[in-house]
Design a protein around this motif. Structure first.
Motif, PDB file in Angstrom:
ATOM      1  N   MET A   1      -4.589  -0.537   3.752  1.00 17.69           N
ATOM      2  CA  MET A   1      -4.261  -1.129   2.463  1.00 17.69           C
ATOM      3  C   MET A   1      -4.764  -0.240   1.326  1.00 17.69           C
ATOM      4  O   MET A   1      -5.780   0.421   1.433  1.00 17.69           O
ATOM      5  CB  MET A   1      -4.904  -2.517   2.330  1.00 17.69           C
ATOM      6  N   ASN A   2      -4.052  -0.281   0.252  1.00 17.55           N
ATOM      7  CA  ASN A   2      -4.391   0.495  -0.923  1.00 17.55           C
ATOM      8  C   ASN A   2      -4.892  -0.478  -1.991  1.00 17.55           C
ATOM      9  O   ASN A   2      -4.114  -1.237  -2.571  1.00 17.55           O
ATOM     10  CB  ASN A   2      -3.156   1.260  -1.403  1.00 17.55           C
ATOM     11  N   GLY A   3      -6.190  -0.451  -2.259  1.00 19.08           N
ATOM     12  CA  GLY A   3      -6.789  -1.394  -3.198  1.00 19.08           C
ATOM     13  C   GLY A   3      -6.226  -1.296  -4.599  1.00 19.08           C
ATOM     14  O   GLY A   3      -5.987  -2.314  -5.254  1.00 19.08           O
ATOM     15  N   ALA A   4      -6.009  -0.070  -5.092  1.00 15.66           N
ATOM     16  CA  ALA A   4      -5.469   0.111  -6.436  1.00 15.66           C
ATOM     17  C   ALA A   4      -4.041  -0.433  -6.521  1.00 15.66           C
ATOM     18  O   ALA A   4      -3.674  -1.102  -7.496  1.00 15.66           O
ATOM     19  CB  ALA A   4      -5.502   1.582  -6.827  1.00 15.66           C
ATOM     20  N   ARG A   5      -3.250  -0.161  -5.497  1.00 11.37           N
ATOM     21  CA  ARG A   5      -1.867  -0.655  -5.445  1.00 11.37           C
ATOM     22  C   ARG A   5      -1.857  -2.178  -5.421  1.00 11.37           C
ATOM     23  O   ARG A   5      -1.137  -2.827  -6.168  1.00 11.37           O
ATOM     24  CB  ARG A   5      -1.169  -0.087  -4.210  1.00 11.37           C
ATOM     25  N   ASP A   6      -2.667  -2.754  -4.543  1.00  5.34           N
ATOM     26  CA  ASP A   6      -2.717  -4.208  -4.403  1.00  5.34           C
ATOM     27  C   ASP A   6      -3.159  -4.885  -5.691  1.00  5.34           C
ATOM     28  O   ASP A   6      -2.591  -5.903  -6.106  1.00  5.34           O
ATOM     29  CB  ASP A   6      -3.650  -4.606  -3.262  1.00  5.34           C
ATOM     30  N   SER A   7      -4.158  -4.322  -6.337  1.00  6.12           N
ATOM     31  CA  SER A   7      -4.668  -4.890  -7.582  1.00  6.12           C
ATOM     32  C   SER A   7      -3.617  -4.812  -8.689  1.00  6.12           C
ATOM     33  O   SER A   7      -3.398  -5.789  -9.413  1.00  6.12           O
ATOM     34  CB  SER A   7      -5.943  -4.148  -8.000  1.00  6.12           C
ATOM     35  N   ALA A   8      -2.951  -3.663  -8.809  1.00  6.99           N
ATOM     36  CA  ALA A   8      -1.930  -3.490  -9.844  1.00  6.99           C
ATOM     37  C   ALA A   8      -0.744  -4.428  -9.598  1.00  6.99           C
ATOM     38  O   ALA A   8      -0.199  -5.014 -10.537  1.00  6.99           O
ATOM     39  CB  ALA A   8      -1.468  -2.036  -9.886  1.00  6.99           C
ATOM     40  N   LEU A   9      -0.359  -4.574  -8.344  1.00  6.61           N
ATOM     41  CA  LEU A   9       0.755  -5.468  -8.011  1.00  6.61           C
ATOM     42  C   LEU A   9       0.385  -6.922  -8.310  1.00  6.61           C
ATOM     43  O   LEU A   9       1.161  -7.658  -8.916  1.00  6.61           O
ATOM     44  CB  LEU A   9       1.163  -5.312  -6.545  1.00  6.61           C
TER      45      LEU A   9
ATOM     46  N   ARG B   1       5.495   5.128  -8.493  1.00  7.93           N
ATOM     47  CA  ARG B   1       4.370   5.603  -7.679  1.00  7.93           C
ATOM     48  C   ARG B   1       4.540   5.286  -6.202  1.00  7.93           C
ATOM     49  O   ARG B   1       4.045   6.020  -5.346  1.00  7.93           O
ATOM     50  CB  ARG B   1       3.066   5.000  -8.204  1.00  7.93           C
ATOM     51  N   TYR B   2       5.239   4.179  -5.897  1.00  6.53           N
ATOM     52  CA  TYR B   2       5.434   3.739  -4.506  1.00  6.53           C
ATOM     53  C   TYR B   2       6.918   3.449  -4.277  1.00  6.53           C
ATOM     54  O   TYR B   2       7.313   2.291  -4.097  1.00  6.53           O
ATOM     55  CB  TYR B   2       4.594   2.493  -4.215  1.00  6.53           C
ATOM     56  N   PRO B   3       7.761   4.474  -4.265  1.00  8.39           N
ATOM     57  CA  PRO B   3       9.213   4.245  -4.205  1.00  8.39           C
ATOM     58  C   PRO B   3       9.714   3.599  -2.913  1.00  8.39           C
ATOM     59  O   PRO B   3      10.782   2.994  -2.907  1.00  8.39           O
ATOM     60  CB  PRO B   3       9.808   5.646  -4.368  1.00  8.39           C
TER      61      PRO B   3
END
Length: 165
Positions: free
Chosen positions: A1-9, A34-36
């Motif tokens: 899991m990507n913490g920054a991705r999860d938080s931003a989402l 960033r995550y296409p």
């Protein structure tokens, strides 16, 4: 899991839920860049566009979400409903019908997908098929005891509307 991705989402979804869809959309557009390949982000981006009435812009995000992997079962169901409904609102009835039918292959008997397919079939000037979808959904999901007492008959006649004796 990507913490920054999860938080931003999570933050973008929260913004949409709070009625700040414009801000959510901007954040989600950044996340899709960033995550296409991220189906969950694409789905949330589609939803944000739909909330803002930007249906045509929502379509590619819904398509990306459904072509990817990683959506929860509920979100995948929502993506079928969202894309099919968006196609219908845009007047792309054949695409709408195909999307709902594809959704029903994955979620057989789903009343929501059937109801929206019925609307599309109406738009395609297929009232018999539309009524069949509505009757089957009614029979399968109604809690009304009278409807349930006639469920078998309703299901039978949904497929045999013109039958007479």
């Amino acid at each position: 899991m990507n913490g920054a991705r999860d938080s931003a989402l999570s933050q973008a979804v929260r913004l949409r839920e709070e009625g700040r869809a414009d801000q959510a959309r901007e954040r989600l557009l950044d996340l899709t860049e960033r995550y296409p390949e991220d189906a969950e982000i694409a789905y949330q981006a589609a939803w944000a566009h739909d909330v803002l009435g930007l249906e045509a812009e929502a379509v590619p995000f819904y398509e990306r979400a459904l072509s990817g992997t990683g959506l929860s079962r509920d979100d995948r169901h929502g993506a079928f409903l969202g894309l099919g409904s968006t196609y219908r609102v845009l007047g792309h009835y054949d695409r709408s019908s195909a999307t709902f039918r594809r959704g029903l292959e994955e979620y057989p008997g789903d009343a929501a997908l059937s109801a929206f397919l019925a609307m599309t079939l109406y738009n395609l000037d297929e009232p018999r098929d539309a009524l069949r979808e509505v009757l089957k959904a009614l029979a399968a999901t109604s809690g009304d005891p009278r409807v349930q007492s006639y469920r078998r008959a309703i299901e039978y006649y949904a497929d045999n509307l013109d039958e007479i004796v």
